[in-house]
Design a protein around this motif. Structure first.
Motif, mmCIF file in Angstrom:
data_model
loop_
_atom_site.group_PDB
_atom_site.id
_atom_site.type_symbol
_atom_site.label_atom_id
_atom_site.label_comp_id
_atom_site.label_asym_id
_atom_site.label_seq_id
_atom_site.Cartn_x
_atom_site.Cartn_y
_atom_site.Cartn_z
ATOM 1 N N MET A 1 -9.840 13.940 3.613
ATOM 2 C CA MET A 1 -10.025 12.501 3.406
ATOM 3 C C MET A 1 -9.784 12.152 1.936
ATOM 4 O O MET A 1 -10.050 12.959 1.050
ATOM 5 N N LEU A 2 -9.281 10.964 1.708
ATOM 6 C CA LEU A 2 -9.063 10.438 0.357
ATOM 7 C C LEU A 2 -9.946 9.212 0.169
ATOM 8 O O LEU A 2 -10.052 8.364 1.063
ATOM 9 N N ARG A 3 -10.586 9.116 -0.984
ATOM 10 C CA ARG A 3 -11.411 7.948 -1.283
ATOM 11 C C ARG A 3 -11.049 7.398 -2.658
ATOM 12 O O ARG A 3 -11.008 8.145 -3.649
ATOM 13 N N PHE A 4 -10.763 6.098 -2.718
ATOM 14 C CA PHE A 4 -10.569 5.396 -3.981
ATOM 15 C C PHE A 4 -11.880 4.709 -4.351
ATOM 16 O O PHE A 4 -12.418 3.918 -3.561
ATOM 17 N N GLU A 5 -12.384 5.006 -5.541
ATOM 18 C CA GLU A 5 -13.552 4.290 -6.060
ATOM 19 C C GLU A 5 -13.056 2.997 -6.703
ATOM 20 O O GLU A 5 -12.223 3.030 -7.613
ATOM 21 N N VAL A 6 -13.562 1.865 -6.225
ATOM 22 C CA VAL A 6 -12.997 0.562 -6.599
ATOM 23 C C VAL A 6 -14.070 -0.314 -7.228
ATOM 24 O O VAL A 6 -15.156 -0.486 -6.662
ATOM 25 N N SER A 7 -13.762 -0.884 -8.392
ATOM 26 C CA SER A 7 -14.648 -1.841 -9.047
ATOM 27 C C SER A 7 -14.106 -3.254 -8.862
ATOM 28 O O SER A 7 -12.976 -3.456 -8.399
ATOM 29 N N VAL A 8 -14.912 -4.242 -9.259
ATOM 30 C CA VAL A 8 -14.451 -5.632 -9.199
ATOM 31 C C VAL A 8 -13.221 -5.824 -10.076
ATOM 32 O O VAL A 8 -12.267 -6.517 -9.706
ATOM 33 N N GLU A 9 -13.207 -5.186 -11.243
ATOM 34 C CA GLU A 9 -12.053 -5.292 -12.140
ATOM 35 C C GLU A 9 -10.802 -4.698 -11.494
ATOM 36 O O GLU A 9 -9.696 -5.229 -11.637
ATOM 37 N N ASP A 10 -10.990 -3.606 -10.742
ATOM 38 C CA ASP A 10 -9.858 -3.015 -10.032
ATOM 39 C C ASP A 10 -9.264 -4.010 -9.038
ATOM 40 O O ASP A 10 -8.037 -4.134 -8.918
ATOM 41 N N LEU A 11 -10.108 -4.702 -8.302
ATOM 42 C CA LEU A 11 -9.616 -5.669 -7.327
ATOM 43 C C LEU A 11 -8.849 -6.794 -8.010
ATOM 44 O O LEU A 11 -7.812 -7.247 -7.521
ATOM 45 N N LEU A 12 -9.356 -7.247 -9.148
ATOM 46 C CA LEU A 12 -8.683 -8.325 -9.864
ATOM 47 C C LEU A 12 -7.298 -7.900 -10.349
ATOM 48 O O LEU A 12 -6.406 -8.739 -10.507
ATOM 49 N N ARG A 13 -7.095 -6.612 -10.584
ATOM 50 C CA ARG A 13 -5.807 -6.113 -11.081
ATOM 51 C C ARG A 13 -4.928 -5.524 -9.990
ATOM 52 O O ARG A 13 -3.824 -5.063 -10.266
ATOM 53 N N SER A 14 -5.413 -5.497 -8.763
ATOM 54 C CA SER A 14 -4.606 -4.971 -7.662
ATOM 55 C C SER A 14 -3.497 -5.952 -7.326
ATOM 56 O O SER A 14 -3.647 -7.165 -7.491
ATOM 57 N N ARG A 15 -2.363 -5.425 -6.853
ATOM 58 C CA ARG A 15 -1.214 -6.292 -6.605
ATOM 59 C C ARG A 15 -0.292 -5.623 -5.586
ATOM 60 O O ARG A 15 -0.397 -4.434 -5.309
ATOM 61 N N PHE A 16 0.635 -6.438 -5.066
ATOM 62 C CA PHE A 16 1.628 -5.983 -4.108
ATOM 63 C C PHE A 16 2.973 -5.812 -4.804
ATOM 64 O O PHE A 16 3.259 -6.466 -5.809
ATOM 65 N N ALA A 17 3.814 -4.936 -4.242
ATOM 66 C CA ALA A 17 5.162 -4.737 -4.770
ATOM 67 C C ALA A 17 6.056 -4.231 -3.647
ATOM 68 O O ALA A 17 5.575 -3.789 -2.592
ATOM 69 N N LEU A 18 7.363 -4.315 -3.862
ATOM 70 C CA LEU A 18 8.352 -3.737 -2.962
ATOM 71 C C LEU A 18 9.102 -2.647 -3.714
ATOM 72 O O LEU A 18 9.297 -2.738 -4.929
ATOM 73 N N SER A 19 9.549 -1.616 -2.984
ATOM 74 C CA SER A 19 10.235 -0.494 -3.622
ATOM 75 C C SER A 19 11.484 -0.130 -2.828
ATOM 76 O O SER A 19 11.421 0.694 -1.908
ATOM 77 N N PRO A 20 12.639 -0.707 -3.165
ATOM 78 C CA PRO A 20 13.883 -0.320 -2.488
ATOM 79 C C PRO A 20 14.176 1.169 -2.605
ATOM 80 O O PRO A 20 14.606 1.801 -1.636
ATOM 81 N N ALA A 21 13.960 1.762 -3.769
ATOM 82 C CA ALA A 21 14.266 3.181 -3.965
ATOM 83 C C ALA A 21 13.397 4.061 -3.081
ATOM 84 O O ALA A 21 13.870 5.052 -2.503
ATOM 85 N N MET A 22 12.119 3.714 -2.973
ATOM 86 C CA MET A 22 11.241 4.516 -2.121
ATOM 87 C C MET A 22 11.678 4.426 -0.659
ATOM 88 O O MET A 22 11.701 5.433 0.059
ATOM 89 N N ASP A 23 12.042 3.230 -0.195
ATOM 90 C CA ASP A 23 12.493 3.100 1.188
ATOM 91 C C ASP A 23 13.807 3.843 1.409
ATOM 92 O O ASP A 23 14.036 4.403 2.487
ATOM 93 N N LEU A 24 14.694 3.865 0.410
ATOM 94 C CA LEU A 24 15.915 4.652 0.541
ATOM 95 C C LEU A 24 15.566 6.135 0.695
ATOM 96 O O LEU A 24 16.136 6.833 1.546
ATOM 97 N N CYS A 25 14.643 6.644 -0.113
ATOM 98 C CA CYS A 25 14.247 8.044 -0.004
ATOM 99 C C CYS A 25 13.650 8.341 1.365
ATOM 100 O O CYS A 25 13.943 9.383 1.968
ATOM 101 N N LEU A 26 12.825 7.438 1.885
ATOM 102 C CA LEU A 26 12.241 7.649 3.207
ATOM 103 C C LEU A 26 13.308 7.636 4.291
ATOM 104 O O LEU A 26 13.253 8.421 5.243
ATOM 105 N N LEU A 27 14.300 6.757 4.155
ATOM 106 C CA LEU A 27 15.400 6.724 5.123
ATOM 107 C C LEU A 27 16.191 8.034 5.083
ATOM 108 O O LEU A 27 16.526 8.599 6.138
ATOM 109 N N LEU A 28 16.503 8.515 3.884
ATOM 110 C CA LEU A 28 17.253 9.768 3.759
ATOM 111 C C LEU A 28 16.483 10.924 4.382
ATOM 112 O O LEU A 28 17.062 11.783 5.058
ATOM 113 N N ARG A 29 15.184 10.958 4.180
ATOM 114 C CA ARG A 29 14.369 12.019 4.767
ATOM 115 C C ARG A 29 14.378 11.928 6.288
ATOM 116 O O ARG A 29 14.397 12.956 6.977
ATOM 117 N N SER A 30 14.354 10.726 6.835
ATOM 118 C CA SER A 30 14.422 10.566 8.288
ATOM 119 C C SER A 30 15.757 11.064 8.826
ATOM 120 O O SER A 30 15.816 11.775 9.836
#
Length: 326
Positions: A1-30
Motif C-alpha cells: 500500500m502507498l500512503r500520501f500524508e497531506v496537509s491543507v497547504e498541500d491541497l492548496l498547491r495540488s493541481r492537474f496537468a496533461l502529459s503527452p510524452a507520458m501517454d506516448l510512452c504508455l502507448l509504446l509499452r502497450s
C-alpha cells in the motif's frame, strides 16, 4: 500500500496537468506487449507502423529504457500544466544533458533488450539523447498525433469534472473518485492497489494529478525530478477501449433521439463545451452544435458560460432518459 500524508497547504498547491510524452510512452509499452493490451482495432491499425519504426529508427533503445515498473525521466519530463504539448515535451527531452541521460541508462537499461548490440550502441553513443528524441518524435507523428486531439479532449473533460467535484464536495471526494483503490483516511491518501511503498510526505509541494487514456490502474511518481504525482484513468476511457471495437449498442434512447444525439446526451455525464464534445467523440463541430441546439430546445440540456467557454449539461429530464436507457 502507498500512503500520501497531506496537509491543507498541500491541497492548496495540488493541481492537474496533461502529459503527452507520458501517454506516448504508455502507448509504446502497450504496442510492445509491456503494458495494457490495446483494443484490437487500435492494435491492427498501429502495429504495422510500430514494427516499421522499430526497424527504421532507434525505437528499440527507447523501449529498452522501460522496466515493468518505471521508465527514464528524460523521455517523459514532468508537465507544467494543462496546456502541455508534445512540442514542449520534445524540447525538454532534446535538452537533456548527456551525463544525466547516462545516469538514467545505468539504472533503467538493465534488461535483456538493453544488451542487444544495436541498442547498446545507441545508449553508449555521444549523440544518444538526440537519437532517442528523434525516434520518439517519429513515433509521436506516426502513432499518436492523429488521435491526440480526441484523447486530449477526453482528459480535459475529466479535469473539468474533477474540478467541479472539488468545488461541490471537496478534495476528499474528488480524490476517492479517481479510482476504486483510493481512500481518504485520517488526513492522507491511501492506495491499496499499489506495491508496498510506505508513507510519502508532500511537504507543502502539493500533489500533481494527471489523467491518462492509456493507464489501466493507478500509477505514481515518488522521486525527483517529478513532483509527487498520481496518474489515473481518465473518465470516458472505457468507451474508447471497449465500445469503439463493437460499436454503440442500439437502445431505447437511440431509437428516441437518434444515434448522434444519444451519443452526445450520454457523453454529457460531466459538463462540456461544443469543441470538447466534437474532439472526444470525433464529430464535426458544426454537427455537434446543431444536435446540442435540438437537445436544448427539447429540454434535455441547459448551457451556461464558464470563463471563455459555454458548457452544456443534462437537465433532470435528460438525466432520467439516460438512466432509463442503461
Amino acid at each position: 500500500m502507498l500512503r500520501f500524508e497531506v496537509s491543507v497547504e498541500d491541497l492548496l498547491r495540488s493541481r492537474f496537468a496533461l502529459s503527452p510524452a507520458m501517454d506516448l510512452c504508455l502507448l509504446l509499452r502497450s504496442l510492445a506487449g509491456q503494458n495494457r493490451p490495446l483494443p484490437r482495432a487500435w492494435a491492427a491499425r498501429l502495429l504495422p507502423a510500430f514494427e516499421r519504426l522499430r526497424r527504421e529508427t532507434e525505437l528499440d533503445a527507447v523501449l529498452a529504457l522501460h522496466t515493468p515498473q518505471s521508465g527514464p525521466n528524460f523521455v517523459a519530463p514532468p508537465p507544467r500544466g494543462l496546456t502541455q504539448t508534445w512540442a514542449d515535451d520534445l524540447a525538454v527531452i532534446r535538452a537533456t544533458p548527456l551525463e544525466a541521460a547516462r545516469l538514467e541508462f545505468a539504472t533503467t537499461a538493465t534488461g535483456r533488450a538493453a544488451r542487444d548490440p544495436r541498442v547498446r550502441a545507441v545508449l553508449d553513443s555521444a549523440d544518444a539523447v538526440s537519437r532517442i528524441a528523434e525516434a520518439m518524435d517519429r513515433a509521436w507523428q506516426e502513432l499518436l498525433a492523429t488521435d491526440w486531439p480526441q484523447l486530449r479532449a477526453i482528459c480535459e473533460r475529466d479535469v473539468v469534472h474533477r474540478v467541479g467535484v472539488i468545488g461541490e464536495h471537496g478534495w476528499a471526494t474528488a480524490i476517492e473518485s479517481l479510482h476504486p483503490s483510493i481512500d481518504w483516511r485520517a488526513g492522507g491518501i491511501e492506495i491499496g492497489a499499489f506495491p508496498p511503498a510506505g508513507n510519502v510526505h508532500l511537504v507543502g509541494d502539493g500533489l500533481l494529478l494527471i489523467p491518462s487514456v492509456f493507464v489501466a490502474n493507478i500509477a505514481a511518481h515518488l522521486e525527483d525530478p517529478w513532483p509527487r504525482t498520481l496518474i489515473y484513468p481518465a473518465r470516458g476511457t472505457a468507451a474508447l477501449w471497449g465500445e469503439q471495437e463493437t460499436g454503440p449498442r442500439p437502445d431505447a434512447l437511440t431509437a428516441l433521439v437518434g444515434r448522434a444525439r444519444a451519443r452526445l446526451l450520454s457523453a454529457l455525464d460531466a459538463p462540456a463545451s461544443t469543441s470538447h464534445l466534437a474532439r472526444s467523440l470525433a464529430m464535426a463541430p458544426g454537427a455537434v452544435g446543431d444536435h446540442l441546439a435540438i437537445l436544448r430546445d427539447a429540454g434535455l440540456l441547459v448551457r451556461a458560460r464558464s470563463g471563455r467557454s459555454v458548457l452544456y449539461r443534462r437537465t433532470p429530464l435528460g438525466e432520467a432518459l439516460v438512466a432509463a436507457s442503461g
